[in-house]
Scaffold this motif. Structure first.
Motif, mmCIF file in Angstrom:
data_model
loop_
_atom_site.group_PDB
_atom_site.id
_atom_site.type_symbol
_atom_site.label_atom_id
_atom_site.label_comp_id
_atom_site.label_asym_id
_atom_site.label_seq_id
_atom_site.Cartn_x
_atom_site.Cartn_y
_atom_site.Cartn_z
ATOM 1 N N GLY A 146 93.094 -20.727 -24.390
ATOM 2 C CA GLY A 146 93.365 -21.011 -25.788
ATOM 3 C C GLY A 146 92.244 -20.570 -26.709
ATOM 4 O O GLY A 146 92.229 -20.955 -27.891
ATOM 5 N N MET A 147 91.316 -19.763 -26.189
ATOM 6 C CA MET A 147 90.162 -19.349 -26.981
ATOM 7 C C MET A 147 90.261 -17.876 -27.387
ATOM 8 O O MET A 147 90.830 -17.059 -26.686
ATOM 9 N N LYS A 148 89.685 -17.596 -28.541
ATOM 10 C CA LYS A 148 89.587 -16.236 -29.034
ATOM 11 C C LYS A 148 88.287 -16.117 -29.817
ATOM 12 O O LYS A 148 88.055 -16.885 -30.759
ATOM 13 N N GLY A 154 93.872 -22.990 -29.554
ATOM 14 C CA GLY A 154 95.120 -23.540 -29.025
ATOM 15 C C GLY A 154 94.874 -24.341 -27.769
ATOM 16 O O GLY A 154 94.004 -23.994 -26.961
ATOM 17 N N ILE A 155 95.619 -25.420 -27.609
ATOM 18 C CA ILE A 155 95.549 -26.252 -26.406
ATOM 19 C C ILE A 155 96.847 -26.067 -25.642
ATOM 20 O O ILE A 155 97.925 -26.362 -26.165
ATOM 21 N N PRO A 156 96.784 -25.556 -24.404
ATOM 22 C CA PRO A 156 98.016 -25.337 -23.641
ATOM 23 C C PRO A 156 98.821 -26.620 -23.495
ATOM 24 O O PRO A 156 98.277 -27.685 -23.187
ATOM 25 N N SER A 157 100.122 -26.513 -23.727
ATOM 26 C CA SER A 157 100.999 -27.668 -23.529
ATOM 27 C C SER A 157 101.246 -27.911 -22.047
ATOM 28 O O SER A 157 101.619 -29.010 -21.644
ATOM 29 N N GLY A 158 101.033 -26.888 -21.244
ATOM 30 C CA GLY A 158 101.232 -26.990 -19.816
ATOM 31 C C GLY A 158 101.022 -25.625 -19.183
ATOM 32 O O GLY A 158 100.848 -24.621 -19.873
ATOM 33 N N THR A 159 101.042 -25.580 -17.866
ATOM 34 C CA THR A 159 100.806 -24.345 -17.130
ATOM 35 C C THR A 159 102.130 -23.741 -16.681
ATOM 36 O O THR A 159 103.054 -24.448 -16.291
ATOM 37 N N LEU A 320 101.166 -23.136 -26.624
ATOM 38 C CA LEU A 320 99.924 -23.761 -27.079
ATOM 39 C C LEU A 320 100.207 -24.634 -28.287
ATOM 40 O O LEU A 320 101.107 -24.364 -29.085
ATOM 41 N N TRP A 321 99.403 -25.678 -28.432
ATOM 42 C CA TRP A 321 99.407 -26.465 -29.664
ATOM 43 C C TRP A 321 98.227 -26.009 -30.513
ATOM 44 O O TRP A 321 97.093 -26.017 -30.058
ATOM 45 N N SER A 322 98.502 -25.599 -31.741
ATOM 46 C CA SER A 322 97.458 -25.183 -32.668
ATOM 47 C C SER A 322 97.526 -26.022 -33.928
ATOM 48 O O SER A 322 98.554 -26.634 -34.239
ATOM 49 N N VAL A 323 96.420 -26.035 -34.655
ATOM 50 C CA VAL A 323 96.336 -26.731 -35.936
ATOM 51 C C VAL A 323 96.074 -25.677 -37.004
ATOM 52 O O VAL A 323 95.232 -24.789 -36.816
#
Length: 437
Positions: A146-148, A154-159, A320-323
């Motif tokens: 989730g990094m750039k 972004g935080i993965p919602s799952g794999t 991913l969950w992003s804000v």
């Protein structure tokens, strides 16, 4: 139609920077219903939250939102949801108005990098460092997805992982071999042709060009883009020619459906494999639960075929969950993402629809109560974890437009408008032009 909105996504996002610089914003993020400011005490706060998915996902997400609001009565989450088609078109329009949702379901790769390039996503590192976003039970490799540019966007919602889903009963009825862990593309096609000949059905669903061609490249030691995302990651157009030729030959033989059939499918519940019109479908593992619920039987999962499967297979964030950077309530948005990530009841509700939990403790706790299809999904993710290579992260900001061009070329080849050789050459020319080469 898809080409139009994918291009719109890139162009409107670029335009959003100019609008923001000129102060041309409309609403900015979430609102408070009683007062303005932070997110504590009895203050009533509204958070807008967007996602894409099936009706089943919508229903499950509503339950999770209700669960969160019950525990946090000062929070009201306003849902915004669609199917996959049109989701990023709508998001692009919201970005142009500086009015992105506080919490948004984001896609790894082309879209995450596109939004990152425009500065539209909040860096969540400060919340991770403070512990408000608890990722202590998540493997660092998953966090990295989730990094750039050192920002946690972004935080993965799952794999998740690509999988060859299959109907074992149809294969056995046709007298065809079952898939193995070391099968090749030739093996796959031999089975598909056998089922088509014996059962007078399709032998497989046709390939989705973007995801499957990327895997096809990886298992031959290449990537879709080079290391810095400035060009394609392969030099020999024969690779794409071979891929398109394989797909075209199956469509021409009636072993795989053409675009005229695929375009009639309105959702996962309509897929050919669900209705026993094809024994194979190559897609993401998190979609298996919804497909299984729509069918009257349980699917089996296998790795994709290839000459070097371990090199080709990879784990991916299901989403991913992003804000949004324009959110006035980033802290409260992060609290919901933390709740989703670290609450077992969330995954009791949603199962593996958004992937296998990234929290190691929750993932192990879930195993005791899994049904048959969920057990297969978890076991499959374990297998891919042990037999895969790191995911490619080098998607340029223009990659959504480039992948759309690949899909357009695939469609033209399948309809016989151009040859596979012409399609491969045209794709390179288009990609280089989009990348400014």
């Amino acid at each position: 139609m898809k080409k139009k909105w994918m291009f719109l996504t890139a162009s409107v996002l670029t335009a959003s920077l100019a609008l923001a610089a000129c102060g041309g914003a409309s609403d900015t993020g979430g609102e408070t219903t009683d007062s303005e400011g932070g997110g504590s005490g009895d203050e009533q706060i509204k958070l807008r939250m967007s996602w894409w998915g099936s009706q089943e996902r919508h229903d499950m997400t509503f339950k999770i939102i209700e669960m969160y609001e019950k525990e946090n009565p000062n929070i009201k989450i306003e849902p915004e949801f669609t199917g996959w088609d049109g989701y990023f078109e709508r998001m692009a329009a919201q970005a142009a108005g500086n009015n992105l949702p506080d919490i948004m379901q984001q896609n790894f790769g082309e879209y995450l990098n596109l939004y990152a390039s425009q500065g539209l996503l909040a860096d969540l590192n400060e919340f991770k460092d403070s512990g408000e976003l608890d990722l202590s039970k998540v493997d660092e490799s998953i966090v990295q997805s989730g990094m750039k540019d050192d920002q946690l966007l972004g935080i993965p919602s799952g794999t998740n992982a690509l999988t060859a889903v299959y109907n074992a009963e149809m294969l056995e009825e046709a007298g065809a071999d079952l898939p193995t862990d070391d099968w090749t593309w030739d093996d796959f096609e031999e089975i598909a042709y056998k089922v088509h000949d014996e059962l007078d059905t399709y032998g497989t669903r046709s390939y989705e060009a973007g995801n499957i061609f990327e895997y096809y490249l990886r298992e031959q030691g290449f990537a879709l883009f080079n290391e810095d995302g400035t060009a394609l990651g392969y030099d020999d157009d024969q690779i794409l020619t071979d891929y398109l030729t394989r797909a075209k030959e199956m469509v021409d033989a009636g072993v795989a459906p053409g675009y005229d059939v695929i375009q009639q499918i309105q959702g996962i519940e309509d897929e050919l494999i669900v209705h026993k019109k094809a024994p194979f479908d190559l897609r993401w593992s998190n979609q298996m639960k919804t497909m299984s619920m729509a069918a009257d039987y349980t699917f089996d999962l296998n790795v994709l075929p290839g000459d070097n499967i371990t090199q080709g297979m990879y784990l991916k964030p299901a989403m991913l969950w992003s804000v949004s950077e324009n959110s006035e309530h980033k802290e409260e948005a992060v609290k919901f993402i933390n709740f989703f990530t670290n609450t077992k009841e969330v995954f009791d509700t949603i199962g593996s629809d958004r992937g296998v939990p990234i929290n190691n403790e929750i993932r192990e706790q879930m195993r005791a109560d899994l049904d048959e299809i969920e057990t297969k999904i978890y076991d499959y993710i374990d297998k891919v974890t042990e037999n895969s290579s790191p995911i490619d992260t080098n998607f340029p900001a223009q990659s959504s437009e480039i992948l759309n061009e690949l899909n357009t070329i695939d469609e033209r080849v399948m309809y016989g408008q151009i040859t596979p050789e012409e399609g491969a050459a045209e794709f390179r020319k288009s990609a280089e032009m989009i990348l400014g080469n």
